[in-house]
Design a protein around this motif. Structure first.
Motif, mmCIF file in Angstrom:
data_model
loop_
_atom_site.group_PDB
_atom_site.id
_atom_site.type_symbol
_atom_site.label_atom_id
_atom_site.label_comp_id
_atom_site.label_asym_id
_atom_site.label_seq_id
_atom_site.Cartn_x
_atom_site.Cartn_y
_atom_site.Cartn_z
ATOM 1 N N GLN A 182 87.252 90.838 49.205
ATOM 2 C CA GLN A 182 87.330 92.207 49.723
ATOM 3 C C GLN A 182 88.256 93.092 48.910
ATOM 4 O O GLN A 182 88.427 94.266 49.222
ATOM 5 C CB GLN A 182 87.820 92.166 51.183
ATOM 6 C CG GLN A 182 86.893 91.410 52.116
ATOM 7 C CD GLN A 182 85.471 91.967 52.101
ATOM 8 O OE1 GLN A 182 85.277 93.185 52.145
ATOM 9 N NE2 GLN A 182 84.488 91.078 52.045
ATOM 10 N N GLU A 183 88.855 92.582 47.852
ATOM 11 C CA GLU A 183 89.718 93.393 47.003
ATOM 12 C C GLU A 183 88.848 94.278 46.091
ATOM 13 O O GLU A 183 87.654 94.030 45.938
ATOM 14 C CB GLU A 183 90.641 92.503 46.179
ATOM 15 C CG GLU A 183 91.629 91.710 47.027
ATOM 16 C CD GLU A 183 92.622 90.945 46.178
ATOM 17 O OE1 GLU A 183 93.546 91.583 45.624
ATOM 18 O OE2 GLU A 183 92.480 89.711 46.044
ATOM 19 N N PRO A 184 89.432 95.302 45.483
ATOM 20 C CA PRO A 184 88.648 96.197 44.626
ATOM 21 C C PRO A 184 87.913 95.434 43.523
ATOM 22 O O PRO A 184 88.493 94.546 42.876
ATOM 23 C CB PRO A 184 89.714 97.147 44.042
ATOM 24 C CG PRO A 184 90.795 97.158 45.061
ATOM 25 C CD PRO A 184 90.840 95.757 45.614
ATOM 26 N N VAL A 193 87.103 86.023 32.659
ATOM 27 C CA VAL A 193 88.249 85.246 32.177
ATOM 28 C C VAL A 193 89.528 86.087 32.223
ATOM 29 O O VAL A 193 90.613 85.574 32.487
ATOM 30 C CB VAL A 193 87.986 84.731 30.751
ATOM 31 C CG1 VAL A 193 89.244 84.137 30.133
ATOM 32 C CG2 VAL A 193 86.879 83.684 30.762
ATOM 33 N N ARG A 194 89.405 87.382 31.971
ATOM 34 C CA ARG A 194 90.582 88.267 32.027
ATOM 35 C C ARG A 194 91.070 88.443 33.460
ATOM 36 O O ARG A 194 92.247 88.780 33.693
ATOM 37 C CB ARG A 194 90.245 89.622 31.411
ATOM 38 C CG ARG A 194 91.414 90.595 31.367
ATOM 39 C CD ARG A 194 91.043 91.867 30.651
ATOM 40 N NE ARG A 194 90.898 91.620 29.229
ATOM 41 C CZ ARG A 194 91.923 91.636 28.371
ATOM 42 N NH1 ARG A 194 93.160 91.876 28.813
ATOM 43 N NH2 ARG A 194 91.719 91.427 27.101
ATOM 44 N N LEU A 250 91.434 96.546 39.606
ATOM 45 C CA LEU A 250 90.254 95.685 39.542
ATOM 46 C C LEU A 250 90.577 94.311 38.954
ATOM 47 O O LEU A 250 89.724 93.414 38.971
ATOM 48 C CB LEU A 250 89.170 96.349 38.684
ATOM 49 C CG LEU A 250 88.641 97.695 39.182
ATOM 50 C CD1 LEU A 250 87.758 98.326 38.112
ATOM 51 C CD2 LEU A 250 87.874 97.511 40.477
ATOM 52 N N ILE A 251 91.782 94.147 38.425
ATOM 53 C CA ILE A 251 92.145 92.894 37.750
ATOM 54 C C ILE A 251 92.980 92.019 38.668
ATOM 55 O O ILE A 251 93.986 92.458 39.226
ATOM 56 C CB ILE A 251 92.926 93.185 36.452
ATOM 57 C CG1 ILE A 251 92.093 94.058 35.512
ATOM 58 C CG2 ILE A 251 93.311 91.882 35.755
ATOM 59 C CD1 ILE A 251 92.799 94.437 34.236
ATOM 60 N N GLY A 252 92.529 90.794 38.827
ATOM 61 C CA GLY A 252 93.244 89.822 39.653
ATOM 62 C C GLY A 252 93.592 88.581 38.857
ATOM 63 O O GLY A 252 93.996 88.652 37.699
ATOM 64 N N GLU A 253 93.412 87.430 39.472
ATOM 65 C CA GLU A 253 93.716 86.176 38.810
ATOM 66 C C GLU A 253 92.655 85.856 37.758
ATOM 67 O O GLU A 253 91.455 86.030 38.015
ATOM 68 C CB GLU A 253 93.768 85.029 39.827
ATOM 69 C CG GLU A 253 94.932 85.124 40.805
ATOM 70 C CD GLU A 253 96.276 85.003 40.105
ATOM 71 O OE1 GLU A 253 96.357 84.208 39.143
ATOM 72 O OE2 GLU A 253 97.219 85.692 40.522
#
Length: 278
Positions: free
Chosen positions: A14-16, A39-40, A146-149
């Motif tokens: 549910q995150e962006p 991968v990023r 928009l960037i997570g793990e």
């Protein structure tokens, strides 16, 4: 798109996240960028297949329109893909932010119905997924939210391991074949010898003096110099009489201490090796 889902599963949280819109016919080009983003750590969603039931289609559209931004992978395949263009039209009608990566520099207006004010990235000709990724990450409309793990490509490590195992098996097979043919050739040479030497070290010295191959009576006259290996002399040197034109016997300096125990050497010129000069 099933092929892409095997290595990069669509984001289900549910995150962006961004909606990656591309033609399935784009194949490896779109997948390469998709994998780099994954991968990023960029959260990416895309439809895996076109559902048949209306409820499933509605759910897919809702997921698509819930994305923070839609990224279009534009190429000739996309321009000719009615399903991909339909998804783009739906996003535009719902005022969703759109970024278009024009991968081939072709038409990005009339052929796909893209709004004139849409942000368009135009990478230089010949650039690939790495360039597309960098351009996208620094484009207005792309948010760091928009960037997570960082993600891991599913099945890639296993694929690499399988390839390594295959290569090792091939190398082992080639090594086994080399050993087999080497031993077979040695056996073939031994079986072809027509002169019998009682001492194996003298036989090998003669074979080396001949440059390898068969040891036959016809070849023995070519041996005029014979180097005996090792630091001790053979127990018997009677085999030297089989060499009709032998003139010089080379022995190591260590073995020379036993020379007087072998009077059969007195008929030849003795040359020592293994000194400082060597």
């Amino acid at each position: 798109m099933r092929q892409a889902a095997k290595s990069v599963p669509p984001y289900a949280g549910q995150e962006p996240y961004l909606h990656f819109c591309f033609s399935e016919a784009s194949g490896k080009k779109a997948l390469a960028l998709l994998e780099r983003l994954y991968v990023r750590g960029v959260r990416v969603w895309y439809p895996v297949e076109a559902p048949k039931e209306q409820t499933a289609r509605d759910a897919q559209d809702a997921r698509m329109l819930s994305a923070a931004v839609t990224v279009i992978f534009l190429d000739e395949a996309f321009r000719n893909d009615s399903a991909a263009k339909s998804r783009l039209l739906t996003c535009q009608q719902n005022a969703q932010p759109i970024i278009c990566i024009n991968t081939d520099g072709g038409d990005s207006g009339l052929s796909i119905g893209l709004h004139a004010d849409t942000v368009v990235i135009r990478p230089k000709r010949g650039e690939g997924a790495d360039s597309f990724e960098q351009e996208l990450l620094h484009t207005d409309g792309f948010s760091q939210e928009l960037i997570g793990e960082p993600g891991k490509i599913h099945g890639r490590a296993l694929g690499v391991l399988i390839r390594i195992i295959i290569v090792l098996c091939v190398l082992m097979l080639l090594f086994g074949l080399w050993r087999f043919f080497t031993q077979f050739r040695g056996m073939e040479q031994d079986e072809a010898d027509t002169v019998v030497f009682s001492d194996s070290s003298i036989l090998e010295a003669v074979r080396e003096a001949l440059g390898g191959g068969q040891v036959t009576s016809e070849r023995l006259p070519a041996v005029t110099v014979l180097r005996l290996p090792g630091d001790t002399l053979p127990e018997t040197l009677s085999d030297l009489s089989l060499l009709p034109r032998l003139e010089t016997v080379e022995i190591s300096q260590q073995a020379a201490k036993d020379i007087f125990a072998h009077p059969e050497l007195f008929d030849y010129t003795i040359a020592l090796y293994g000194g400082v000069s060597e």
